[in-house]
Motif scaffolding. Structure first.
Motif, PDB file in Angstrom:
ATOM      1  N   UNK A 143       0.792  -1.128  -0.518  1.00  0.00           N
ATOM      2  CA  UNK A 143      -0.039   0.393  -0.345  1.00  0.00           C
ATOM      3  C   UNK A 143       0.839   1.461  -0.752  1.00  0.00           C
ATOM      4  N   UNK A 144       2.384   0.885   0.775  1.00  0.00           N
ATOM      5  CA  UNK A 144       2.793   2.902   0.686  1.00  0.00           C
ATOM      6  C   UNK A 144       3.409   2.708  -0.959  1.00  0.00           C
ATOM      7  N   UNK A 145       3.436   1.687  -0.988  1.00  0.00           N
ATOM      8  CA  UNK A 145       4.191   1.760  -2.595  1.00  0.00           C
ATOM      9  C   UNK A 145       3.290   2.312  -3.562  1.00  0.00           C
ATOM     10  N   UNK A 164       8.753 -11.065  -3.178  1.00  0.00           N
ATOM     11  CA  UNK A 164       7.675 -11.459  -4.079  1.00  0.00           C
ATOM     12  C   UNK A 164       7.102 -10.701  -3.800  1.00  0.00           C
ATOM     13  N   UNK A 165       6.732  -9.094  -5.191  1.00  0.00           N
ATOM     14  CA  UNK A 165       5.584  -8.936  -5.134  1.00  0.00           C
ATOM     15  C   UNK A 165       6.175  -7.102  -5.221  1.00  0.00           C
ATOM     16  N   UNK A 166       7.518  -7.262  -4.851  1.00  0.00           N
ATOM     17  CA  UNK A 166       8.036  -5.363  -4.606  1.00  0.00           C
ATOM     18  C   UNK A 166       8.076  -5.040  -6.433  1.00  0.00           C
ATOM     19  N   UNK A 167       8.238  -5.861  -7.207  1.00  0.00           N
ATOM     20  CA  UNK A 167       8.809  -5.634  -8.828  1.00  0.00           C
ATOM     21  C   UNK A 167       6.953  -4.880  -9.147  1.00  0.00           C
ATOM     22  N   UNK A 186       6.694  -1.732 -10.830  1.00  0.00           N
ATOM     23  CA  UNK A 186       5.779  -1.163 -12.085  1.00  0.00           C
ATOM     24  C   UNK A 186       4.551  -0.603 -12.176  1.00  0.00           C
ATOM     25  N   UNK A 187       3.775  -1.461 -11.026  1.00  0.00           N
ATOM     26  CA  UNK A 187       2.367  -1.230 -11.581  1.00  0.00           C
ATOM     27  C   UNK A 187       1.943   0.819 -10.913  1.00  0.00           C
ATOM     28  N   UNK A 188       3.254   1.664 -10.516  1.00  0.00           N
ATOM     29  CA  UNK A 188       2.961   2.579 -10.089  1.00  0.00           C
ATOM     30  C   UNK A 188       3.717   4.115 -11.240  1.00  0.00           C
ATOM     31  N   UNK A 233      11.922   1.102 -17.730  1.00  0.00           N
ATOM     32  CA  UNK A 233      11.638   2.410 -17.380  1.00  0.00           C
ATOM     33  C   UNK A 233      10.267   2.004 -16.017  1.00  0.00           C
ATOM     34  N   UNK A 234       9.915   1.131 -16.465  1.00  0.00           N
ATOM     35  CA  UNK A 234       8.144   0.648 -15.371  1.00  0.00           C
ATOM     36  C   UNK A 234       8.813   0.843 -13.664  1.00  0.00           C
TER      37      UNK A 234
END
Length: 393
Positions: free
Chosen positions: A261-263, A287-290, A294-296, A339-340
């Motif tokens: 959520x912070x990201x 797991x989940x950091x990348x 990328x989604x932000x 660049x993501x």
């Protein structure tokens, strides 16, 4: 390249945004850092002049110093880097704050006898030490409760040499709150009025491991960083998490929902200066950091370290960028582009133009060379960096 050019490249405003943040830091930008160690602390102290909303995800995998002593005694994650960042972001203007800060920052001597160290710790835990008695109630009562939780479980042969009292308080809070870091980090943040959010990237007692180009494998942060042992003499080709005996797959170390959520809430993301693998990349392995990064769709800047980093042996700037991108792309999938995860690199003019050109050629990420270092020192000017970071948009 001028600051104005950077502003155009990054769609930055002029000094108006910086002035606005300085006048109302409560409404400052939410800049997220993947960080560990002390390299970012000077910038963090300056940054809180502009925003109280910075977010710091810190590695708990340190295996050196007094953190390692606590890890061995209590089978817990490392807390030293967390305490250090909490102190860097603490509000230094609050009445009574210097007394709390002094206690949390106090270190016991390295060379005192066990008897002398034990006596000083006993005075601290009992509340009779001047550093504790100077703190007003109810804060003093709360601190003594946390120290009491530590004292109730500490082994009789615990080595107090060079121990940080703040680390002991954090350890007591960890033990007294169901062996979880988040409650005590939240509590300590309130105790010293931290101007931001500080969390462990994961609440897990794990270690960092690396594979070297010569085929060797090293497990333990203190053996990698070159600070408490001889520096590595072969380039790092890959890093991973370990339970101390074998590699742990990223899928078995998921990013907590609260950190995802912070990201998702960030206005900008920064990979800051620090030891390349043990301070920065270690935070990118769960797991989940990348996928979350990328989604932000916000500016994502890399601020490479100045000076010599033993962990970056044999790696130029493009290689360091590749090392950061590797775990992120592995997590997000083959369709993600560089660049993501990283939209710009902000580096000092001491970085050769040829290295920046190689970054652009291999990764298609713009590298912006600016006069960012302090005069005659291999450190960033914290004022310049803070002003640029709060301007990212």
């Amino acid at each position: 390249m001028t600051i104005m050019r950077v502003q155009r490249e990054l769609r930055l405003p002029d000094d108006l945004r910086v002035a606005r943040s300085h006048a109302a830091p409560h409404h400052g930008p939410r800049i997220l850092f993947f960080s560990g160690g002390s390299a970012l602390n000077g910038i963090s102290r300056q940054l809180k002049q502009y925003t109280f909303n910075s977010m710091h995800l810190i590695t708990p995998f340190d295996s050196g110093g007094s953190s390692q002593t606590l890890r061995l005694a209590f089978d817990m994650p490392a807390v030293g880097d967390l305490r250090s960042r909490l102190m860097a972001l603490a509000d230094e203007t609050v009445l009574g704050q210097p007394d709390v800060y002094a206690l949390f920052s106090h270190r016991l001597p390295k060379d005192a006898s066990c008897k002398k160290l034990g006596a000083e710790v006993s005075r601290i835990i009992s509340g009779k030490h001047p550093l504790v008695s100077a703190i007003a109630k109810p804060m003093r009562t709360l601190i003594l409760t946390l120290l009491g939780d530590f004292a109730a479980q500490v082994p009789a042969d615990f080595d107090y040499r060079n121990a940080s009292i703040g680390n002991l308080i954090l350890a007591g809070g960890y033990l007294g709150h169901g062996r979880e870091l988040e409650p005590v980090l939240f509590l300590m943040s309130k105790m010293v009025d931290v101007r931001g959010t500080v969390r462990a990237i994961v609440d897990a007692n794990l270690h960092l491991g690396v594979d070297l180009a010569d085929g060797r494998r090293i497990v333990s942060q203190r053996l990698i960083s070159g600070k408490e042992s001889p520096p590595i003499d072969s380039p790092i080709t890959r890093c991973f998490l370990s339970d101390g005996t074998q590699e742990i797959l990223p899928a078995d170390v998921p990013l907590p929902k609260r950190n995802r959520k912070l990201i998702e809430q960030s206005d900008a993301i920064c990979y800051p200066p620090g030891s390349l693998y043990s301070s920065v990349i270690a935070n990118l392995l769960p797991a989940g950091v990348g996928t979350a990064i990328a989604a932000r769709h916000v500016p994502k800047a890399y601020l490479p370290s100045l000076g010599q980093d033993p962990e970056a042996l044999g790696l130029d700037l493009a290689d360091q960028v590749a090392a950061i991108l590797a775990p992120l792309r592995a997590d997000a999938g083959p369709d993600a582009s560089p660049t993501d995860f990283m939209t710009h690199i902000l580096c000092d003019t001491s970085v050769p133009k040829e290295e920046c050109a190689r970054v652009a050629r291999l990764h298609e990420i713009p590298c912006l060379r600016l006069p960012l270092r302090q005069k005659n020192e291999p450190k960033y000017d914290p004022v310049k960096i803070a002003r640029i970071l709060v301007s990212l948009d």
